[in-house]
Scaffold this motif. Structure first.
Motif, PDB file in Angstrom:
ATOM      1  N   MET A  84       0.856  -1.189   0.000  1.00  0.00           N
ATOM      2  CA  MET A  84       0.000   0.000   0.000  1.00  0.00           C
ATOM      3  C   MET A  84       0.895   1.244   0.000  1.00  0.00           C
ATOM      4  O   MET A  84       1.709   1.431   0.903  1.00  0.00           O
ATOM      5  CB  MET A  84      -0.931   0.025   1.209  1.00  0.00           C
ATOM      6  CG  MET A  84      -1.809   1.273   1.275  1.00  0.00           C
ATOM      7  SD  MET A  84      -3.327   1.092   2.263  1.00  0.00           S
ATOM      8  CE  MET A  84      -2.691   0.478   3.819  1.00  0.00           C
ATOM      9  N   GLY A 154      -3.485   4.141  -0.556  1.00  0.00           N
ATOM     10  CA  GLY A 154      -4.351   4.245   0.611  1.00  0.00           C
ATOM     11  C   GLY A 154      -4.705   5.674   0.978  1.00  0.00           C
ATOM     12  O   GLY A 154      -4.058   6.642   0.555  1.00  0.00           O
ATOM     13  N   GLY A 215      -8.265   1.202   1.074  1.00  0.00           N
ATOM     14  CA  GLY A 215      -7.206   1.008   2.054  1.00  0.00           C
ATOM     15  C   GLY A 215      -6.995   2.280   2.848  1.00  0.00           C
ATOM     16  O   GLY A 215      -7.214   3.390   2.348  1.00  0.00           O
ATOM     17  N   TRP A 222      -7.625  -2.552   5.148  1.00  0.00           N
ATOM     18  CA  TRP A 222      -8.428  -2.599   3.931  1.00  0.00           C
ATOM     19  C   TRP A 222      -9.812  -3.086   4.334  1.00  0.00           C
ATOM     20  O   TRP A 222      -9.949  -3.980   5.196  1.00  0.00           O
ATOM     21  CB  TRP A 222      -7.865  -3.550   2.874  1.00  0.00           C
ATOM     22  CG  TRP A 222      -8.721  -3.583   1.625  1.00  0.00           C
ATOM     23  CD1 TRP A 222      -8.620  -2.766   0.546  1.00  0.00           C
ATOM     24  CD2 TRP A 222      -9.843  -4.440   1.363  1.00  0.00           C
ATOM     25  NE1 TRP A 222      -9.602  -3.044  -0.376  1.00  0.00           N
ATOM     26  CE2 TRP A 222     -10.367  -4.072   0.103  1.00  0.00           C
ATOM     27  CE3 TRP A 222     -10.454  -5.475   2.078  1.00  0.00           C
ATOM     28  CZ2 TRP A 222     -11.478  -4.706  -0.459  1.00  0.00           C
ATOM     29  CZ3 TRP A 222     -11.569  -6.105   1.523  1.00  0.00           C
ATOM     30  CH2 TRP A 222     -12.058  -5.719   0.257  1.00  0.00           C
TER      31      TRP A 222
END
Length: 362
Positions: A84, A154, A215, A222
């Protein structure tokens, strides 16, 4: 969860990981996040210049992308772990968006208050022309452009409630405001919530994933919907009664608005607020961070705390658990609704741990 074809090149079992995360939010099953140095990198991506100045390291989109890509390319992502791209610019981006003055430092960003006189300061409103917001967007968009199916981008760690008000007003003055102008505090917390919802929705077209999930960078989350970590570290300085009066109403509203919310419980001074947190219907999970100088996450010291959270029907996240403490923690607390993060020394060690908990890539 049916196989929807959504894949990440650097996470071959991404569908399986998302299914396990969705189950964890529902209080079913174990979510084990385990990373390790990868035996062979996914790609050969050089690290950016470690001697770059602070502004480059924090705010330059190309630098941020190369740093994240280099790190992820050398990482094995096991269990529910996934690559991420981190979009944080300091802890608590929302305060910056609402006018707090940011000062770059080596490992964080310091916030300087902007509310000197509550009687004359205008209502808190998010301004899309805000310099920090524009810098966040540039960092986010760079990550999206370069992802190419390798990582998820994210949400930044927004932060909310009294923590954000303290950034804008100053911690000591905020404590005084709780006594001297309680109605003003409640109004500011309502304005902070409105800004949180507006910012989250503005980012959704960028950060909502192809299957309607998202996310959240802080604490590696998530969820199959609007997902966030929520917090109030300021609660260490107030009583449970004041928490119920000031913190709980906007926090409950925020949890109800989100599809999936996990509270970051930070330090033993925050533990008196746990009963208040367990009463919030829209809060699905609680993460526990022990402060420095005491046993870390996953230690037997915290087994009863984890059990208490689980008995209340909330999921629990245990962070920074040493690999050798993972199996004893699962045995003591039970796997249902337990999210563990750990870091193994080698990819082989990580794979052995995954086999021991029954994780099989599919």
């Amino acid at each position: 969860m049916a196989d929807d074809g959504y894949r990440l090149a650097w996470k071959p079992d991404w569908h399986q990981a998302r299914r396990a995360m969705a189950d964890w939010w529902d209080g079913r099953g174990l979510a084990l996040w385990v990373t390790a140095p990868k035996d062979r990198p996914w790609e050969d991506i050089p690290e950016p210049d470690p001697n770059a100045d602070l502004a480059t390291r924090w705010l330059d989109p190309a630098y941020r992308v190369q740093r994240e890509a280099a790190r992820h390319s050398r990482t094995f992502f096991g269990g529910v772990a996934f690559p991420m791209y981190k979009t944080n610019t300091g802890p608590g981006s929302l305060g910056l968006f609402l006018g707090a003055h940011g000062e770059l430092a080596e490992s964080t960003i310091w916030y300087h208050p902007c509310i000197d006189d509550p009687d004359t300061h205008p209502p808190l409103r998010f301004d899309p022309a805000n310099m920090w917001w524009q810098r966040h967007l540039a960092i986010i968009d760079a990550g999206l452009r370069e992802a190419r199916g390798r990582w998820l981008v994210g949400y930044p760690d927004l932060i909310e409630n009294l923590d954000t008000l303290a950034q804008l007003r100053g911690p000591q003055q905020t404590l005084m405001d709780l006594i001297e102008r309680p109605d003003w505090v409640k109004q500011k917390l309502a304005e902070i919530n409105r800004a949180f919802f507006e910012v989250y929705d503005l980012l959704w077209p960028r950060l909502g994933d192809p299957v309607g999930g998202s996310g959240f960078c802080a604490f590696n989350l998530w969820g199959p919907g609007k997902t966030a970590k929520v917090q109030c570290d300021f609660c260490c300085m107030i009583s449970p009664e004041m928490f119920r009066e000031f913190v709980l109403p906007p926090l409950a509203e925020q949890c109800q608005w989100l599809d999936f919310a996990m509270f970051h419980l930070d330090g033993t001074q925050a533990l008196p607020q746990l009963p208040n947190l367990l009463s919030i219907e829209g809060l699905q999970a609680i993460e526990w961070t022990p402060q420095a100088g005491i046993p870390r996450g996953g230690d037997p010291t915290w087994y009863d705390l984890y059990r208490q959270i689980r008995r209340a029907g909330k999921g629990v996240q245990a962070i920074e658990v040493a690999p050798h403490k993972v199996l004893p923690l699962i045995d003591a607390v039970g796997p249902e609704g337990l999210f563990i993060t750990t870091e193994a020394g080698t990819e082989d060690e990580a794979r052995r741990l995954l086999e021991q908990v029954g994780w099989k890539e599919s």
